[in-house]
Design an enzyme around this catalytic site. Structure first.
Site, PDB file in Angstrom:
ATOM      1  N   SER A 149       0.798  -1.278   0.031  1.00  0.00           N
ATOM      2  CA  SER A 149      -0.137   0.024   0.087  1.00  0.00           C
ATOM      3  C   SER A 149       0.942   1.151   0.024  1.00  0.00           C
ATOM      4  O   SER A 149       0.372   2.357   0.484  1.00  0.00           O
ATOM      5  CB  SER A 149      -0.934  -0.018   1.223  1.00  0.00           C
ATOM      6  OG  SER A 149      -0.253   0.189   2.256  1.00  0.00           O
ATOM      7  N   THR A 184       1.547   1.525   4.901  1.00  0.00           N
ATOM      8  CA  THR A 184       1.059   2.993   4.617  1.00  0.00           C
ATOM      9  C   THR A 184       1.599   3.881   5.726  1.00  0.00           C
ATOM     10  O   THR A 184       1.192   3.716   6.856  1.00  0.00           O
ATOM     11  CB  THR A 184      -0.589   3.036   4.422  1.00  0.00           C
ATOM     12  OG1 THR A 184      -0.899   2.349   3.419  1.00  0.00           O
ATOM     13  CG2 THR A 184      -0.883   4.525   4.396  1.00  0.00           C
ATOM     14  N   ARG A 241      -8.300   8.695  -8.805  1.00  0.00           N
ATOM     15  CA  ARG A 241      -8.668   8.859  -7.582  1.00  0.00           C
ATOM     16  C   ARG A 241      -7.582   9.526  -6.671  1.00  0.00           C
ATOM     17  O   ARG A 241      -6.492   8.833  -6.635  1.00  0.00           O
ATOM     18  CB  ARG A 241      -9.181   7.755  -7.095  1.00  0.00           C
ATOM     19  CG  ARG A 241      -9.833   7.615  -5.589  1.00  0.00           C
ATOM     20  CD  ARG A 241      -8.894   7.291  -4.643  1.00  0.00           C
ATOM     21  NE  ARG A 241      -9.264   7.468  -3.299  1.00  0.00           N
ATOM     22  CZ  ARG A 241      -8.679   7.226  -2.190  1.00  0.00           C
ATOM     23  NH1 ARG A 241      -7.549   7.275  -2.128  1.00  0.00           N
ATOM     24  NH2 ARG A 241      -9.099   7.213  -0.946  1.00  0.00           N
ATOM     25  N   THR A 288      -4.782   7.459   8.775  1.00  0.00           N
ATOM     26  CA  THR A 288      -4.753   6.371   7.751  1.00  0.00           C
ATOM     27  C   THR A 288      -6.237   5.956   7.643  1.00  0.00           C
ATOM     28  O   THR A 288      -6.844   6.278   8.497  1.00  0.00           O
ATOM     29  CB  THR A 288      -3.813   5.387   8.486  1.00  0.00           C
ATOM     30  OG1 THR A 288      -3.543   4.321   7.360  1.00  0.00           O
ATOM     31  CG2 THR A 288      -4.320   4.686   9.521  1.00  0.00           C
ATOM     32  N   GLY A 289      -6.099   5.316   6.524  1.00  0.00           N
ATOM     33  CA  GLY A 289      -7.684   4.398   6.397  1.00  0.00           C
ATOM     34  C   GLY A 289      -8.514   5.158   5.324  1.00  0.00           C
ATOM     35  O   GLY A 289      -7.855   5.638   4.367  1.00  0.00           O
ATOM     36  N   THR A 307       1.622   7.188   0.395  1.00  0.00           N
ATOM     37  CA  THR A 307       0.666   6.007   0.028  1.00  0.00           C
ATOM     38  C   THR A 307       0.439   5.745  -1.441  1.00  0.00           C
ATOM     39  O   THR A 307       0.526   6.594  -2.078  1.00  0.00           O
ATOM     40  CB  THR A 307      -0.880   6.161   0.700  1.00  0.00           C
ATOM     41  OG1 THR A 307      -1.421   4.905   0.667  1.00  0.00           O
ATOM     42  CG2 THR A 307      -1.673   7.490   0.187  1.00  0.00           C
TER      43      THR A 307
HETATM   44  C1  SD4 Z   1      -5.998   6.798   0.969  1.00  0.00           C
HETATM   45  N1  SD4 Z   1      -5.838   7.009   3.356  1.00  0.00           N
HETATM   46  O1  SD4 Z   1      -5.755   7.114  -0.081  1.00  0.00           O
HETATM   47  C2  SD4 Z   1      -5.224   6.302   2.429  1.00  0.00           C
HETATM   48  C3  SD4 Z   1      -5.179   4.882   2.343  1.00  0.00           C
HETATM   49  C4  SD4 Z   1      -4.376   4.664   3.636  1.00  0.00           C
HETATM   50  O2  SD4 Z   1      -3.387   3.215   4.988  1.00  0.00           O
HETATM   51  O3  SD4 Z   1      -4.302   5.360   4.646  1.00  0.00           O
HETATM   52  N2  SD4 Z   1      -4.063   3.386   3.722  1.00  0.00           N
HETATM   53  O4  SD4 Z   1      -7.427   6.930   1.411  1.00  0.00           O
END
Ligand code: SD4
Length: 335
Positions: A91, A193, A221, A244-245, A211
Site C-alpha cells: 500500500s 502506509t 482517484r 490512515t484509512g 501511500t
Molecule cells: C487513502 N488514506 O488513499 C489513504 C489510504 C491509507 O493506509 O491510509 N492506507 O485513502
C-alpha cells in the site's frame, strides 16, 4: 539545568509521560521555579517519532537521522523512504496495489516546522514520492503537483523512472479483476502506509504521509494522504496529526487540521484524535462497520495520542530509546 539535560532526565517510562514530569510542566512543583519557560513546556522526551502502523524500520531510520543531528524534516523524508522502497508492502511505493486499470499511482506530502508544505498526487513511475513532495516544497513556487506534471518535474530533478507494479501486485490485480468488486478492506493498510510525525531536539515538528491509496480505486482517484489538513497537518506552535484509512471520510472532516486545532484549544493529543474519529462516526453510524480510519497525533510537549474506529489499527513510537508498536483504543470497543 540546560534544556538538553532536562530532556535526558525525562527519558523514563513508555510514552515519556510521568506524573512528576506532567506536574513539572503544569507548574506544581518547587523544581518548577528554577525551570526556564522552555523547560516548562516539555512533558515527553525528545526526539520523538510516531508513525501509523507497525513500521519499526521506518521509525528507526527517522530516529537515527535525528540522533546524527538531522532535522525532523530530514527524519521524516528518510523514514518514509524506507516504506516506499519496501516492495513487499502493498500500500505504498513500489509493490503498491494498483488502480482498477492496473496503474500504481502514488500520493505523498510533507510539511516542515515553518509551515511549508509540498505534495504530489497521482504520481506514477517514481520510487520516492515523499522526496518529490519535498522538492515541490523547496524548489518550486507551488505546493502541489499532479500526474504527468509531477512526473515530469521528478525526472527534471533527477529521479529515475521505475516500474512500481511488482509481479505479486500484478497477480493480485488480475485476480481482483475476475470479480471487480470494489469494497475497501478494513486494515488492509496494516503494514506500511505511512503517516509519520517527528519532533527533533530543537523541538521542531515535521510530518509526512505517503501511500499508493486504496487498492483498485478508480483511475484518477486521490485520497486524503497528500492533502494538507486531511492526511497531515503540522503547526509547530501546537503539534501535528496524520491519518490512515478511508481517505474519503478523512477528507470530508479535514481530520488532521481538526486535531491540531483541538489541541490548540487545550485538548490532549488523545482527546483530539478521539473527537476527530467521533465526528466521522456521527455522520456514518450505519456505515462505520465497513471502513477504518485511524489518527495519530503529537503535541509540542511531546505527548502522543492515537485512536481508530476498528480494532486492528496500530502505530509505532520511537522515544526514550524505545522503538515500539502500540495498540490504541478504538471506537467500536465502546459502542
Ligand atoms: C487513502 N488514506 O488513499 C489513504 C489510504 C491509507 O493506509 O491510509 N492506507 O485513502
Amino acid at each position: 539545568m540546560k534544556r538538553r539535560t532536562f530532556i535526558q532526565n525525562t527519558a523514563i517510562g513508555g510514552l515519556g509521560i510521568s506524573t512528576g514530569l506532567a506536574a513539572l510542566a503544569c507548574g506544581n512543583t518547587s523544581e518548577n521555579e528554577s525551570a526556564s519557560k522552555d523547560e516548562k513546556m516539555l512533558v515527553g522526551s525528545l526526539p520523538l517519532v510516531i508513525a501509523t502502523w507497525d513500521v519499526k524500520e521506518a521509525t528507526a531510520k527517522a530516529w537515527e537521522v535525528m540522533q546524527n543531528g538531522g532535522s525532523s524534516l530530514d527524519a521524516i523524508e528518510q523514514g518514509c523512504k524506507v516504506e516506499e522502497a519496501n516492495a513487499e508492502g502493498q500500500s505504498v511505493g513500489i509493490g503498491g496495489l494498483p488502480d482498477r486499470e492496473g496503474n500504481v499511482t502514488l500520493d505523498a506530502c510533507i510539511m516542515n516546522a515553518a509551515g511549508d508544505y509540498g505534495a504530489v498526487v497521482y504520481l506514477q513511475n517514481i520510487l520516492h514520492p515523499i522526496s518529490v513532495a519535498r522538492k515541490v516544497m523547496e524548489e518550486t513556487p507551488h505546493v502541489l503537483l499532479a500526474g504527468k506534471g509531477a512526473e515530469q518535474f521528478a525526472f527534471e530533478q533527477g529521479f529515475e523512472k521505475t516500474n512500481l507494479l511488482t509481479e505479486a501486485s500484478k497477480k493480485a490485480w488480475e485476480e481482483w479483476k475476475i470479480t471487480s468488486q470494489y469494497k475497501p478492506i478494513i486494515n488492509i493498510e496494516n503494514h506500511d502506509t505511512i503517516g509519520m510525525l517527528a519532533i527533533d531536539e530543537n523541538g521542531d515538528i515535521s510530518g509526512g504521509c505517503t501511500t499508493s491509496g486504496l487498492a483498485y480505486k478508480m483511475a484518477g482517484r486521490v485520497g486524503d494522504s497528500p492533502i494538507i489538513g486531511s492526511g497531515l497537518f503540522v503547526d509547530n506552535e501546537v503539534g501535528a496529526a496524520t491519518a490512515t484509512g478511508l481517505g474519503e471520510e478523512v477528507l470530508k472532516t479535514v481530520g488532521s487540521f481538526l486535531i491540531v486545532e483541538l489541541m490548540r484549544q487545550g485538548k490532549s493529543p488523545q482527546e483530539a484524535c478521539e473527537e476527530a474519529v467521533n465526528r466521522i462516526v456521527k455522520k456514518n453510524s450505519e456505515r462505520i462497520k465497513d471502513f477504518q480510519v485511524g489518527y495519530i497525533a503529537v503535541n509540542k510537549q511531546g505527548e502522543t495520542g492515537a485512536y481508530g474506529i476498528h480494532e486492528g489499527f496500530v502505530y509505532t513510537v520511537y522515544q526514550n530509546e524505545n522503538n515500539e508498536k502500540h495498540i490504541p483504543d478504538f471506537y467500536l470497543k465502546n459502542s
